[in-house]
Write an enzyme that holds these catalytic residues in place. Structure first.
Site, PDB file in Angstrom:
ATOM      1  N   GLU A  67       4.807  -1.816   3.747  1.00 52.79           N
ATOM      2  CA  GLU A  67       3.468  -2.121   4.256  1.00 52.79           C
ATOM      3  C   GLU A  67       2.409  -2.142   3.159  1.00 52.79           C
ATOM      4  O   GLU A  67       2.383  -1.281   2.280  1.00 52.79           O
ATOM      5  CB  GLU A  67       3.077  -1.099   5.313  1.00 52.79           C
ATOM      6  N   LYS A  69      -1.528  -1.709   2.837  1.00 57.08           N
ATOM      7  CA  LYS A  69      -2.821  -1.346   3.418  1.00 57.08           C
ATOM      8  C   LYS A  69      -3.649  -0.662   2.338  1.00 57.08           C
ATOM      9  O   LYS A  69      -3.138   0.111   1.532  1.00 57.08           O
ATOM     10  CB  LYS A  69      -2.679  -0.474   4.659  1.00 57.08           C
ATOM     11  N   LYS A 129      -0.007  -6.293  11.265  1.00 57.91           N
ATOM     12  CA  LYS A 129      -0.210  -4.935  11.777  1.00 57.91           C
ATOM     13  C   LYS A 129      -1.695  -4.791  12.091  1.00 57.91           C
ATOM     14  O   LYS A 129      -2.544  -4.867  11.201  1.00 57.91           O
ATOM     15  CB  LYS A 129       0.223  -3.932  10.718  1.00 57.91           C
ATOM     16  N   GLU A 178       5.522  -0.846  19.724  1.00 57.03           N
ATOM     17  CA  GLU A 178       5.506   0.532  19.247  1.00 57.03           C
ATOM     18  C   GLU A 178       5.345   1.540  20.385  1.00 57.03           C
ATOM     19  O   GLU A 178       4.506   1.379  21.266  1.00 57.03           O
ATOM     20  CB  GLU A 178       4.369   0.712  18.250  1.00 57.03           C
ATOM     21  N   ASN A 199       7.082   5.531  16.753  1.00 59.43           N
ATOM     22  CA  ASN A 199       6.080   6.208  15.940  1.00 59.43           C
ATOM     23  C   ASN A 199       6.414   7.695  15.907  1.00 59.43           C
ATOM     24  O   ASN A 199       6.433   8.356  16.943  1.00 59.43           O
ATOM     25  CB  ASN A 199       4.693   5.983  16.558  1.00 59.43           C
ATOM     26  N   GLU A 229       9.046   4.556  12.355  1.00 59.22           N
ATOM     27  CA  GLU A 229       7.760   4.414  11.678  1.00 59.22           C
ATOM     28  C   GLU A 229       7.113   5.778  11.449  1.00 59.22           C
ATOM     29  O   GLU A 229       7.204   6.659  12.287  1.00 59.22           O
ATOM     30  CB  GLU A 229       6.801   3.579  12.529  1.00 59.22           C
ATOM     31  N   SER A 230       6.448   5.916  10.323  1.00 59.42           N
ATOM     32  CA  SER A 230       5.667   7.099   9.941  1.00 59.42           C
ATOM     33  C   SER A 230       6.565   8.219   9.423  1.00 59.42           C
ATOM     34  O   SER A 230       7.580   8.562  10.022  1.00 59.42           O
ATOM     35  CB  SER A 230       4.815   7.645  11.091  1.00 59.42           C
TER      36      SER A 230
END
Length: 287
Positions: A67, A69, A129, A178, A199, A229-230
């Site tokens: 990702e 960001k 996203k 998600e 998540n 994710e995360s």
């Protein structure tokens, strides 16, 4: 009542603000360019041929959605002077399966221009996203070159989720839905999800626990592709998720903070060996 999503490590009040500002910005963009005009442009072939996120994640071995960001409300700037083109190409060289581009502006410093730049810079499937709550954003994503979009169960009612997923699929976009708990998983499956992101962040205290993926994995049908994710930052985590049959992971902050993102990505993948796509086929395992 609409539930709100913890997508980005922020307190709930900030998340409410993000969703509210997203809707305000949408209204402003619609005044500049109508949805009818945007839809016609998107359906006219804007954005080029699609690259399949779903196919990229269903190759043998676990894949990494890397990702881009610039910042988050909780962590601030992640990488001063971050250059999208440079980092996108580094991710591609490092063996990413796909690229996630965070396009929300006020809180994350992103834009649709980032998505367009990423499309020109690399050959990876691109995931938009964002906090997507309106069909207008799907047409924007298509026109800017996205191959897939994120839809967040906690930001949409079940009926809205189903309508948005169906429209995205009709547009040729893959849809990563998600969830963060079993109730949201049920909503996602009811809406027809075939690509689910779990998540690992707890909405109650904002702690991160990768065990959440393993807990929900037992209730996800075999035909559904799963992304964790995360909280993914260590090769050992990737290896364990791979062994359990998880198709992919989405990794952002640890790669954005790394001095050399390409090397950080290669190190992350080291525990599963070889380039992404070289690993063996693996069935789901819940042990």
């Amino acid at each position: 009542m609409r539930r709100h999503f913890d997508e980005t490590d922020c307190p709930m009040s900030v998340l409410d603000e993000i969703l509210a500002s997203t809707r305000r910005e949408l209204e402003e963009r619609k005044r500049v360019r109508s949805e009818t005009e945007l839809r016609e442009s998107a359906l006219g072939g804007g954005g080029g041929a699609r690259r399949s996120l779903h196919a990229a994640l269903n190759r043998p071995g676990i894949g990494v959605i890397a990702e881009f960001k610039r910042r988050s409300p909780s962590a601030g700037a992640l990488r001063e002077g971050a250059e999208l083109v440079q980092i996108a190409r580094a991710y591609e060289r490092g063996g990413a399966s796909a690229l996630s581009v965070l396009t929300e502006g006020p809180h994350f410093g992103g834009s649709l221009e980032d998505l367009r730049s990423a499309r020109a810079a690399c050959g990876l499937p691109l995931l938009r996203k964002d906090f997507i709550v309106d069909p207008y954003q799907l047409y924007e994503a298509l026109l800017a070159g996205a191959d897939a979009v994120l839809l967040i169960v906690a930001a949409l009612s079940g009926g809205e989720l189903e309508v948005m997923r169906r429209l995205a699929c009709d547009l040729g976009l893959d849809v990563l839905i998600e969830v963060h708990d079993s109730a949201e998983l049920g909503v996602a499956l009811e809406a027809g999800a075939d690509l689910i992101g779990v998540n690992n962040r707890d909405l109650r205290d904002f702690s991160v626990d990768v065990e959440r993926t393993f807990e929900l994995l037992t209730a996800i049908p075999e035909h559904v592709t799963v992304v964790s994710e995360s909280g993914i930052a260590e090769p050992e985590q990737l290896a364990r998720l791979n062994d359990a049959g998880v198709a992919g992971v989405l990794v952002g902050e640890s790669l954005m903070r790394a001095p050399v993102p390409e090397e950080a990505l290669r190190a992350l993948k080291g525990a599963v060996g070889g380039a992404i796509g070289d690993g063996p086929d693996r069935p789901r395992s819940f042990s």
